[in-house]
Motif scaffolding. Structure first.
Motif, PDB file in Angstrom:
ATOM      1  N   GLY A  51      77.523  19.833 -12.501  1.00 14.68           N
ATOM      2  CA  GLY A  51      78.955  19.577 -12.414  1.00 14.68           C
ATOM      3  C   GLY A  51      79.636  20.541 -11.456  1.00 14.68           C
ATOM      4  O   GLY A  51      80.484  20.139 -10.639  1.00 14.68           O
ATOM      5  N   ASN A  52      79.252  21.804 -11.549  1.00 19.30           N
ATOM      6  CA  ASN A  52      79.819  22.793 -10.633  1.00 19.30           C
ATOM      7  C   ASN A  52      79.383  22.542  -9.186  1.00 19.30           C
ATOM      8  O   ASN A  52      80.147  22.784  -8.249  1.00 19.30           O
ATOM      9  CB  ASN A  52      79.418  24.200 -11.050  1.00 19.30           C
ATOM     10  CG  ASN A  52      80.217  24.693 -12.234  1.00 19.30           C
ATOM     11  OD1 ASN A  52      81.295  24.180 -12.505  1.00 19.30           O
ATOM     12  ND2 ASN A  52      79.695  25.671 -12.940  1.00 19.30           N
ATOM     13  N   ALA A  53      78.156  22.086  -9.025  1.00 19.96           N
ATOM     14  CA  ALA A  53      77.644  21.823  -7.673  1.00 19.96           C
ATOM     15  C   ALA A  53      78.452  20.724  -6.994  1.00 19.96           C
ATOM     16  O   ALA A  53      78.610  20.722  -5.760  1.00 19.96           O
ATOM     17  CB  ALA A  53      76.169  21.449  -7.743  1.00 19.96           C
ATOM     18  N   LEU A  54      78.967  19.767  -7.764  1.00 21.49           N
ATOM     19  CA  LEU A  54      79.749  18.669  -7.184  1.00 21.49           C
ATOM     20  C   LEU A  54      81.152  19.098  -6.757  1.00 21.49           C
ATOM     21  O   LEU A  54      81.868  18.330  -6.108  1.00 21.49           O
ATOM     22  CB  LEU A  54      79.841  17.515  -8.189  1.00 21.49           C
ATOM     23  CG  LEU A  54      78.532  16.766  -8.474  1.00 21.49           C
ATOM     24  CD1 LEU A  54      78.749  15.708  -9.539  1.00 21.49           C
ATOM     25  CD2 LEU A  54      77.996  16.135  -7.203  1.00 21.49           C
ATOM     26  N   VAL A 168      71.303  28.244 -12.412  1.00 18.74           N
ATOM     27  CA  VAL A 168      72.414  28.789 -11.627  1.00 18.74           C
ATOM     28  C   VAL A 168      71.885  29.697 -10.510  1.00 18.74           C
ATOM     29  O   VAL A 168      72.353  29.638  -9.370  1.00 18.74           O
ATOM     30  CB  VAL A 168      73.391  29.563 -12.543  1.00 18.74           C
ATOM     31  CG1 VAL A 168      74.396  30.358 -11.713  1.00 18.74           C
ATOM     32  CG2 VAL A 168      74.118  28.600 -13.464  1.00 18.74           C
ATOM     33  N   PHE A 169      70.900  30.538 -10.852  1.00 19.63           N
ATOM     34  CA  PHE A 169      70.349  31.447  -9.837  1.00 19.63           C
ATOM     35  C   PHE A 169      69.706  30.669  -8.693  1.00 19.63           C
ATOM     36  O   PHE A 169      69.840  31.041  -7.520  1.00 19.63           O
ATOM     37  CB  PHE A 169      69.324  32.371 -10.487  1.00 19.63           C
ATOM     38  CG  PHE A 169      68.897  33.518  -9.607  1.00 19.63           C
ATOM     39  CD1 PHE A 169      69.749  34.579  -9.370  1.00 19.63           C
ATOM     40  CD2 PHE A 169      67.653  33.512  -9.001  1.00 19.63           C
ATOM     41  CE1 PHE A 169      69.367  35.633  -8.557  1.00 19.63           C
ATOM     42  CE2 PHE A 169      67.265  34.555  -8.176  1.00 19.63           C
ATOM     43  CZ  PHE A 169      68.119  35.626  -7.956  1.00 19.63           C
ATOM     44  N   PHE A 304      79.595  29.390 -10.051  1.00 20.25           N
ATOM     45  CA  PHE A 304      78.236  29.792 -10.411  1.00 20.25           C
ATOM     46  C   PHE A 304      78.201  31.261 -10.831  1.00 20.25           C
ATOM     47  O   PHE A 304      77.461  31.653 -11.743  1.00 20.25           O
ATOM     48  CB  PHE A 304      77.276  29.573  -9.242  1.00 20.25           C
ATOM     49  CG  PHE A 304      76.951  28.129  -8.989  1.00 20.25           C
ATOM     50  CD1 PHE A 304      76.714  27.261 -10.035  1.00 20.25           C
ATOM     51  CD2 PHE A 304      76.862  27.637  -7.686  1.00 20.25           C
ATOM     52  CE1 PHE A 304      76.403  25.932  -9.807  1.00 20.25           C
ATOM     53  CE2 PHE A 304      76.550  26.309  -7.450  1.00 20.25           C
ATOM     54  CZ  PHE A 304      76.328  25.460  -8.511  1.00 20.25           C
ATOM     55  N   THR A 305      79.009  32.072 -10.165  1.00 23.08           N
ATOM     56  CA  THR A 305      79.077  33.493 -10.503  1.00 23.08           C
ATOM     57  C   THR A 305      79.528  33.676 -11.956  1.00 23.08           C
ATOM     58  O   THR A 305      78.969  34.488 -12.700  1.00 23.08           O
ATOM     59  CB  THR A 305      80.049  34.217  -9.558  1.00 23.08           C
ATOM     60  OG1 THR A 305      79.588  34.070  -8.213  1.00 23.08           O
ATOM     61  CG2 THR A 305      80.128  35.696  -9.895  1.00 23.08           C
ATOM     62  N   ARG A 306      80.544  32.929 -12.338  1.00 23.37           N
ATOM     63  CA  ARG A 306      81.012  32.996 -13.734  1.00 23.37           C
ATOM     64  C   ARG A 306      79.944  32.467 -14.690  1.00 23.37           C
ATOM     65  O   ARG A 306      79.718  33.032 -15.757  1.00 23.37           O
ATOM     66  CB  ARG A 306      82.306  32.196 -13.895  1.00 23.37           C
ATOM     67  CG  ARG A 306      83.524  32.864 -13.261  1.00 23.37           C
ATOM     68  CD  ARG A 306      84.796  32.166 -13.701  1.00 23.37           C
ATOM     69  NE  ARG A 306      85.969  32.827 -13.173  1.00 23.37           N
ATOM     70  CZ  ARG A 306      86.523  33.910 -13.702  1.00 23.37           C
ATOM     71  NH1 ARG A 306      85.968  34.470 -14.770  1.00 23.37           N
ATOM     72  NH2 ARG A 306      87.603  34.448 -13.170  1.00 23.37           N
ATOM     73  N   GLN A 307      79.340  31.362 -14.316  1.00 23.02           N
ATOM     74  CA  GLN A 307      78.304  30.771 -15.166  1.00 23.02           C
ATOM     75  C   GLN A 307      77.116  31.705 -15.340  1.00 23.02           C
ATOM     76  O   GLN A 307      76.482  31.731 -16.392  1.00 23.02           O
ATOM     77  CB  GLN A 307      77.807  29.446 -14.549  1.00 23.02           C
ATOM     78  CG  GLN A 307      78.636  28.240 -14.937  1.00 23.02           C
ATOM     79  CD  GLN A 307      77.982  26.960 -14.479  1.00 23.02           C
ATOM     80  OE1 GLN A 307      77.635  26.813 -13.299  1.00 23.02           O
ATOM     81  NE2 GLN A 307      77.787  26.042 -15.398  1.00 23.02           N
TER      82      GLN A 307
END
Length: 630
Positions: A51-54, A168-169, A304-307
């Motif tokens: 979802g974040n990637a989108l 995420v990494f 991603f940093t937050r995730q």
């Protein structure tokens, strides 16, 4: 009785891997469920990452639109719809795996509690004499509660965090390997902080569980002995003792949660620092077009940093809960692994039919007569001997603790149908003798024979079925009056229960209760007087119809008038049985066939009432009031 000792204090699990493996062994039958949980966790974590990637294409597309350039409206709608679908799928996966994990955890705990209770039922009386009830109860409350928390939340959370961190990494490296260097540096700092804080926090939680168990044990003792506290005006002293224990619990809890609670602010500030550093470096890269970084990619990367920081914090928080739960599980498994009560007996008790010639045959149903069934190992044959109730103690020595004997060379013989009384000061060994007759404890030196059979050869269950005990401290169970009497013989008919109650002279007061024999008893029969409770205990022994009866201060809570009323009934109850009576009220043992006067674990006088009076010894002094029992 032997002194009680506290259970070992809660410690960090000695063998974490073994304990975890033991817990998972209780999850049998859930392989498919657990696979679905792992799949659900993976889908939920992947959905959050995807979802974040989108965000990147959506924001870049919107940027082009705002600049007045060409943008693919159809693609924008599809991407936005895909994001909504992915998050919805992730939410469904989360709901699914949490529900399944709840079923797995509750079923697993049920199995562990079943095994724990079953093992406790098989443990010898000596185990309960050496462990406080409050500490044992904490196994079913505190320890299982921490284990439930771990099974229902921590396991799934740790799996989710691990998948999220890896996913995420990976995405962060794909987006920008340069910005990921900042992440790696910050990760090293976070791990160091978690290690330092987690070490102190873990010790604090373990100390908290220990203090909680001690406080619960004291509370249980206070509630049980509340009347004694009030009678002796001991409220202030009880409050002071509880405040002391409560202060210890408060201090341990404060220490545990201090380290646990400072972890979140530290992690949050580190994540803010990390976020700011990433935003600054990423912004510079975006402005200069370095590394193909765009506004959309930078926004996704910052998400991603937050995730990335969140699951690390969650794992660090769960670590204390997991260690505490594993320590509790180890305590539970230590009890489950205790050696059960040893029983090498092979002679059993069976209903029998005995003809006029004394021939014994085993009956299919209870006939009123019993026989000992002797299987012979050599040739496989079976012989029967009639249960009469002859009991013999031959030079018996016994002590609850090594090198501290309570009985010293006790020898006596009780013929079937005889009434044997034990008289003596507290600690003389009277109750200990009855504890040995029913094998609550085994005799290390000397022999006890039952109808000529060494009681070690009789199965404990069958030995105890042939005896009934009425204790000074009566215990009634939650249920009706009838159910409590029937506890002595679970298959007793209503008529047998009524007959037993009349024999014990309990029928009169029972019929005058609000619901008679169907009156509900709770809190150990708190709605009855002590004397009424003891009458029910006598009726319970009567309905069992045993050949051997043990009365340990059975009428101590009954007034002399009531005792006189039930004397005839008690005589009927004792008729034809071997009876052992322990009594401080000497009037209750006058008609005993033999009276044993004990002192310091030895029989110093024996004989009937008249013979002992003529002897002018200790019994004479006790009976005439020249010497009082202590």
């Amino acid at each position: 009785m032997p002194p009680k000792k506290n259970m070992k204090p809660m410690q960090k699990p000695a063998n974490t891997g073994k304990t975890i493996k033991r817990i998972f062994s209780y999850m049998y039958g859930f392989k498919l469920h657990f696979a679905i949980v792992v799949l659900g966790v993976a889908l939920s974590s992947a959905a959050a990452v995807a979802g974040n990637a989108l965000l990147s294409p959506i924001i870049d597309n919107l940027k082009e639109a705002l600049k007045g350039g060409e943008w693919d409206k159809h693609r924008f709608i599809l991407t936005l719809g895909a994001m909504i679908a992915i998050y919805a799928a992730g939410a469904c996966a989360t709901f699914l795996y949490q529900r399944i994990m709840l079923k797995i955890s509750t079923t697993t705990l049920k199995r562990i509690r079943d095994d724990l209770f079953t093992k406790m039922e098989s443990l010898p009386i000596s185990y309960f004499d050496k462990h406080t009830h409050g500490e044992l109860m904490s196994l079913y409350t505190n320890d299982t509660d921490t284990l439930r928390e771990m099974l229902s939340n921590s396991i799934a959370q740790c799996i989710s965090s691990a998948i999220t961190i890896v996913g995420v990494f990976t995405m962060m490296i794909l987006y920008s390997w340069l910005l990921t260097i900042i992440v790696v540096v910050m990760l090293v700092v976070i791990i160091m902080v978690i290690g330092i804080v987690g070490k102190h926090s873990s010790k604090g939680f373990i100390a908290q569980q220990k203090a909680l168990g001690t406080a619960n044990g004291y509370i249980e003792e206070f509630i049980d002995g509340q009347k004694v506290v009030k009678v002796f005006c001991h409220e202030n002293a009880a409050n002071e003792e509880f405040e002391k224990l409560n202060d210890e619990l408060c201090a341990a809890s404060t220490k545990a949660h201090t380290f646990a609670n400072i972890l979140m602010p530290i992690m949050n500030n580190l994540s803010y620092l990390h976020y700011a550093a990433t935003a600054i470096v990423g912004g510079i890269m975006t402005v200069n077009g370095f590394g193909g970084m765009t506004i959309g990619k930078l926004v996704s990367y910052l998400q991603f940093t937050r995730q990335f920081a969140q699951p690390i914090t969650q794992v660090s928080q769960q670590l204390n809960a997991v260690l505490t739960a594993l320590a509790g599980a180890e305590r539970i498994f230590n009890v489950i692994d205790e050696k059960p009560e040893a029983d090498e007996g092979y002679v059993t008790l069976v209903p029998a039919e005995i003809d006029a010639n004394g021939n014994i045959t085993e009956a299919d149903t209870r006939t009123g007569k019993w026989a000992w069934r002797h299987p012979h190992k050599a040739d496989g044959t079976v012989t029967y001997t009639e249960v009469r109730g002859n009991v013999e103690l031959d030079d018996v020595y016994f002590g609850y603790e090594p090198n501290k004997t309570v009985l010293n060379g006790i020898s006596l013989y009780a013929k079937a149908g005889q009434k044997i009384a034990f008289v003596g000061s507290t600690g003389a060994g009277k109750t200990t003798i009855t504890n040995l007759i029913n094998r609550f404890y085994d005799v290390p030196d000397g022999k006890i024979r039952y109808d000529g059979i060494n009681i070690n050869k009789i199965k404990k269950r069958d030995l105890r079925r042939s005896q009934s005990i009425v204790l000074q401290d009566t215990h009634l169970f939650t249920g009706t009056v009838m159910e409590n009497i029937r506890y002595g013989k679970l298959d007793a008919t209503d008529e047998e229960v009524y007959a037993a109650a009349k024999l014990a002279n309990a029928d009169y007061f029972i019929t005058h209760l609000e619901n008679g024999y169907q009156t509900m008893l709770t809190a150990d029969g708190a709605n009855l007087s002590q004397g009424q409770r003891q009458l029910l205990a006598i009726a319970r022994a009567a309905v069992a119809d045993p050949p051997v009866l043990i009365l340990d201060e059975a009428t101590s809570s009954i007034d002399t008038r009531t005792e006189a009323h039930i004397e005839k009934g008690m005589d009927s109850l004792m008729e034809g049985r071997t009876v052992f009576v322990i009594a401080h009220r000497l009037s209750t043992v006058r008609n005993a066939k033999a009276i044993m006067v004990l002192e310091n674990g030895k029989i110093i006088e024996r004989g009937d009432h008249n013979a002992l009076i003529a002897l002018h010894g200790k019994y004479y002094r006790l009976y005439t009031g020249m010497f009082e029992l202590s």
